[in-house]
Write a protein that holds these residues in place. Sequence first.
Motif, PDB file in Angstrom:
ATOM      1  N   GLU A 110     -17.719 -27.219  -8.188  1.00 18.82           N
ATOM      2  CA  GLU A 110     -18.658 -26.108  -8.064  1.00 18.82           C
ATOM      3  C   GLU A 110     -18.866 -25.563  -9.471  1.00 18.82           C
ATOM      4  O   GLU A 110     -17.908 -25.160 -10.122  1.00 18.82           O
ATOM      5  CB  GLU A 110     -18.028 -25.048  -7.150  1.00 18.82           C
ATOM      6  N   LEU A 111     -20.082 -25.602  -9.930  1.00 19.38           N
ATOM      7  CA  LEU A 111     -20.370 -25.153 -11.292  1.00 19.38           C
ATOM      8  C   LEU A 111     -21.226 -23.911 -11.283  1.00 19.38           C
ATOM      9  O   LEU A 111     -22.281 -23.883 -10.646  1.00 19.38           O
ATOM     10  CB  LEU A 111     -21.096 -26.261 -12.069  1.00 19.38           C
ATOM     11  N   GLU A 112     -20.755 -22.919 -11.999  1.00 19.55           N
ATOM     12  CA  GLU A 112     -21.469 -21.657 -12.056  1.00 19.55           C
ATOM     13  C   GLU A 112     -21.947 -21.427 -13.493  1.00 19.55           C
ATOM     14  O   GLU A 112     -21.194 -21.641 -14.440  1.00 19.55           O
ATOM     15  CB  GLU A 112     -20.498 -20.542 -11.646  1.00 19.55           C
ATOM     16  N   ALA A 113     -23.184 -21.018 -13.645  1.00 18.86           N
ATOM     17  CA  ALA A 113     -23.723 -20.679 -14.964  1.00 18.86           C
ATOM     18  C   ALA A 113     -24.159 -19.212 -14.929  1.00 18.86           C
ATOM     19  O   ALA A 113     -24.219 -18.604 -13.861  1.00 18.86           O
ATOM     20  CB  ALA A 113     -24.926 -21.560 -15.290  1.00 18.86           C
ATOM     21  N   PHE A 134     -20.061 -22.229 -18.672  1.00 16.88           N
ATOM     22  CA  PHE A 134     -20.017 -22.630 -17.272  1.00 16.88           C
ATOM     23  C   PHE A 134     -18.619 -22.316 -16.755  1.00 16.88           C
ATOM     24  O   PHE A 134     -17.656 -22.327 -17.527  1.00 16.88           O
ATOM     25  CB  PHE A 134     -20.241 -24.149 -17.113  1.00 16.88           C
ATOM     26  N   TRP A 135     -18.542 -22.078 -15.459  1.00 23.29           N
ATOM     27  CA  TRP A 135     -17.238 -21.901 -14.814  1.00 23.29           C
ATOM     28  C   TRP A 135     -17.181 -22.936 -13.702  1.00 23.29           C
ATOM     29  O   TRP A 135     -18.097 -23.042 -12.876  1.00 23.29           O
ATOM     30  CB  TRP A 135     -17.082 -20.467 -14.294  1.00 23.29           C
ATOM     31  N   LYS A 136     -16.091 -23.694 -13.719  1.00 25.84           N
ATOM     32  CA  LYS A 136     -16.028 -24.900 -12.895  1.00 25.84           C
ATOM     33  C   LYS A 136     -14.846 -24.806 -11.949  1.00 25.84           C
ATOM     34  O   LYS A 136     -13.706 -24.617 -12.373  1.00 25.84           O
ATOM     35  CB  LYS A 136     -15.878 -26.108 -13.829  1.00 25.84           C
ATOM     36  N   LYS A 137     -15.145 -24.955 -10.683  1.00 28.44           N
ATOM     37  CA  LYS A 137     -14.086 -24.936  -9.666  1.00 28.44           C
ATOM     38  C   LYS A 137     -13.983 -26.318  -9.037  1.00 28.44           C
ATOM     39  O   LYS A 137     -14.999 -26.912  -8.668  1.00 28.44           O
ATOM     40  CB  LYS A 137     -14.406 -23.891  -8.598  1.00 28.44           C
ATOM     41  N   MET A 197     -14.424 -19.820 -20.532  1.00 26.43           N
ATOM     42  CA  MET A 197     -15.421 -20.757 -19.996  1.00 26.43           C
ATOM     43  C   MET A 197     -14.819 -22.143 -19.778  1.00 26.43           C
ATOM     44  O   MET A 197     -13.959 -22.594 -20.526  1.00 26.43           O
ATOM     45  CB  MET A 197     -16.611 -20.820 -20.939  1.00 26.43           C
ATOM     46  N   SER A 198     -15.307 -22.801 -18.756  1.00 26.74           N
ATOM     47  CA  SER A 198     -14.774 -24.117 -18.393  1.00 26.74           C
ATOM     48  C   SER A 198     -15.428 -25.234 -19.184  1.00 26.74           C
ATOM     49  O   SER A 198     -14.910 -26.336 -19.250  1.00 26.74           O
ATOM     50  CB  SER A 198     -15.026 -24.418 -16.916  1.00 26.74           C
ATOM     51  N   GLY A 199     -16.610 -24.968 -19.737  1.00 26.41           N
ATOM     52  CA  GLY A 199     -17.418 -26.066 -20.256  1.00 26.41           C
ATOM     53  C   GLY A 199     -18.116 -26.749 -19.099  1.00 26.41           C
ATOM     54  O   GLY A 199     -17.864 -26.451 -17.927  1.00 26.41           O
ATOM     55  N   TRP A 256      -9.997 -22.978 -10.199  1.00 27.06           N
ATOM     56  CA  TRP A 256     -10.841 -22.953 -11.395  1.00 27.06           C
ATOM     57  C   TRP A 256     -10.186 -23.784 -12.477  1.00 27.06           C
ATOM     58  O   TRP A 256      -8.962 -23.742 -12.629  1.00 27.06           O
ATOM     59  CB  TRP A 256     -11.041 -21.512 -11.876  1.00 27.06           C
ATOM     60  N   ILE A 257     -10.987 -24.509 -13.220  1.00 31.01           N
ATOM     61  CA  ILE A 257     -10.399 -25.337 -14.263  1.00 31.01           C
ATOM     62  C   ILE A 257     -10.927 -24.942 -15.640  1.00 31.01           C
ATOM     63  O   ILE A 257     -12.019 -24.387 -15.766  1.00 31.01           O
ATOM     64  CB  ILE A 257     -10.620 -26.850 -14.008  1.00 31.01           C
ATOM     65  N   GLU A 258     -10.114 -25.231 -16.645  1.00 31.17           N
ATOM     66  CA  GLU A 258     -10.473 -24.934 -18.028  1.00 31.17           C
ATOM     67  C   GLU A 258     -10.481 -26.231 -18.821  1.00 31.17           C
ATOM     68  O   GLU A 258      -9.948 -27.238 -18.357  1.00 31.17           O
ATOM     69  CB  GLU A 258      -9.472 -23.936 -18.616  1.00 31.17           C
TER      70      GLU A 258
END
Lengths: 154, 77
Positions: free
Chosen positions: A46-49, A119-122, B74-76, A131-133
């Motif tokens: 899941e990508l959030e911008a 972006f924030w990526k789950k 931020m995750s990128g 959530w991943i970094e």
Amino acid sequence: MIRLQTESLDVGGLLNLFCQGRADIGGVVSFTGLARHEDGRVTGLELEAYPGFTETWIADLILRANHRFSLLDTLVIHRTGLIAQGEAIVFVACAARHRRQAFEGADFLMDHLKSQAPFWKKQHGPGGEHWIEPRSIDYQDLDRWKTSPSDATD
Amino acid sequence: MAKVLLFGPLRDLAGWRERNFDGVADLAGLMARLDPELALAVNGPGVQVAVDKAIVRGDASLGPRSEVAFLPPMSGG
């Protein structure tokens, strides 16, 4: 050009369109990032911008890439929302007079997009969601582009 | 009235993505109105604040239509 979209990416169509009618360039390099399943641990992402902010950040990155590698045209299309495993997340294409510039431009763009883009990526999977970094390798990849102290924020 | 946006894990923590706050003149005043757990989180490491889509550091005054976004690391893409 930059676009964020929730719809699937037609990678072939995007590349064809990008190359169409270009007699001024000597080469196009494209990169397509896909959502990995990580041996069954990931069913999707899941990508959030932040609309408006994320595009501005990418536009600034493109300007830097165009300047640094003398790119003649650049395209970044990024998915947001839910992305199933195997689907394309990002498509980048760089056009230049010579192939080396296009290769390096795409490489530069992807290293920065992967580690710094807003972006924030789950990750979703059988074990739940989290959530991943960026990984340490993403930062190592980024370090390759630091050529002077002023690039420290690259 | 300021519009506040939360992203990533902050959104999950608060249970909302967007909310309007009346009568806040600056970021400090807005912070004081947040739930304590969220206020702690937005002051956490790596969280950036954008006002009208520009990153700010420290306090900032807010207009009647300001948009405040709390951006966790931020995750990128």
